[in-house]
Design a protein around this motif. Sequence first.
Motif, PDB file in Angstrom:
ATOM      1  N   LEU A   1      -7.347   1.816  -1.990  1.00 12.95           N
ATOM      2  CA  LEU A   1      -6.557   2.025  -0.765  1.00 12.95           C
ATOM      3  C   LEU A   1      -7.442   2.321   0.437  1.00 12.95           C
TER       4      LEU A   1
ATOM      5  N   GLU B   1       0.717   4.283  -2.663  1.00 16.11           N
ATOM      6  CA  GLU B   1       0.615   5.694  -2.252  1.00 16.11           C
ATOM      7  C   GLU B   1       1.696   6.522  -2.924  1.00 16.11           C
TER       8      GLU B   1
ATOM      9  N   ARG C   1       0.828  -1.206   0.000  1.00 17.73           N
ATOM     10  CA  ARG C   1       0.000   0.000   0.000  1.00 17.73           C
ATOM     11  C   ARG C   1       0.868   1.265   0.000  1.00 17.73           C
TER      12      ARG C   1
END
Length: 617
Positions: free
Chosen positions: A579, A557, A553
Amino acid sequence: MCGLTGWVSYQRDLTGQTEIIDAMTRTMECRGPDDGGTWVSEHALLGHRRLSIIDPAAGAQPMPAEAEDDSLPVISYTGEVYNYRELRDELAELGHRFRTGTDTEVVLRAYQQWGAEFPERLNGIYAMAIWDPRSEELLLVRDRMGVKPLYYYPTEDGVLFGSEPKAVLAHPEAEAVVDADGLREIFGIVKTPGHGVFRGMHEVRPATVVRFGRDGQHTTQYWQLRARPHTDDLDTTIRKVRELLEDIVQRQLVADVTVGTLLSGGMDSSAVTALAARALREKGHEQPVQAFSVDFKGHSERFASNVQWEDPDTPFAIEVAEHVGAEHIIVELDNQDVLDPEVRESVLRAQDLPVSTGDMEYSLLVLCRELRKRMTVALSGEAADELFGGYTWFHDEEAVQADTFPWHHPFEKAGGIGALRQVGLWDRLEMDEYVKRRYTQALEEVPRLEGETGTRERMRELTYLNLTRWENFLLDRKDRISMAASLEVRVPFTDHRLVEYVYNTPWEMKNFDGREKSLLREALRGVLPDSALDRKKNPYPSTQDEKYETALRERVEGLLTKGSPVLDLVPESGIRSLLDEPFGTYGVGGPWGARAVLERLVEFDNWVTEYNVRVEL
């Protein structure tokens, strides 16, 4: 196992283009770290990198038919022909003389003797290029089941070719362009035979000879699955499968280097390990076969069963190794091993495409590197599930009856298609229409038996789809990543004799006791412990550590803060919506779940950057 490449031009003199063929050949160094060479003529350049397996002291390539006669054929060859000794004896009786002990020379003499029909006589895994100066003709040949890769890229006056796209893309005239169909192949889990993903690039289809000459391109399929009545009863069928497997594994142990196995503890890899151990003992080998397994630190303690994985592999692998007398080596990994930037970069470079099954591919590379420290060749249980009906979609009535590729059913159940829709990619690429079109084309190819209807007919269709699409997807992954570690992986379950026999075995025999792979299980009774025979099918292991999802994740990002190329494909809002889902929402899912979609978005971004890909929608 080696790597090959080359360039044919009918309008230019290529003798001054050695820098280009050298650059193309260098891209194949992982496939062949032991030696390399090029062959130069006016209209054809051939390159080769060698991984020495048979007769290491001889067999330099490209190999001309006669060292001092440039007017005769020359070959650049990768793979192994398991019946090369029988062919060598037959060719010797026909008057051919041999200067090496390699299968490469046997293949070259076979071409000289039988012309373009020679592949019909080969049993093995191979891809090759033969340039014949007499006719100024190039032959590109690939094995029956497509174990070894081979790509080509037609030009205005000839063709570029190579074991992998990277070799072709090293040529200044080859462009790394991907259009909508290429993206559909990447994200749709379709694997259309012959599709090279990059625009203008093609994959030589399995069991095919592609001929290039001054009069153009001609394609011939030298083998194909055929529907035939199965006349053996169940007991005879079980015995025949066992006999075929014993012969196949024995043949595939032929090498002048150390041979080991990949062992998961499942039925397929356990069978290969057991039969290899027995064959080596019968040959008088004093050292036990070395069997390698992969595991994640703490995996057994935190393991939770799900739709794909019922139990951890390691306890079963240990029991099988003890049962068959193998030396068992467990390669234990942690998150850092599969998050290592060098490993991820190497996997991208190995496949020339974004990863398709997430952390599985990274752990496979690390595993293969550990094997390579001890050996050069390993036998794998890959491809048994496609042939004997091992996957869940052979036994889930919804998947069986779905009007699409059967593996799309678990992909959708695990959230993969939903995730692609959520980021806006599935609909933008019009994937429903593309998948339907490719599925319809595949069904039109299925060889059918007159009078066969109902379940038998449908299971024949599913078996064909798996053998010609899904299996090629997995075989390509295994070959690319293992060869990135300079490890040759052989695949006994792809032997065409076994494939022909089992393909025509009725479904009620393959599934005679109501369980997956009933026929194979019974053929192995007495060879393996009951624990391995009775175990439910598990895919290749994937980490269940939540820390891995955290790191993934964070990487996603990072894409949203730097104006990444992936944002030209999917909107930031779509990625953020994924997300925003709670941790673990999508589970592991292997190649199916939304976690794999996040992996692909990260790797797509890296791929476009590293390969300087131009995306044209």
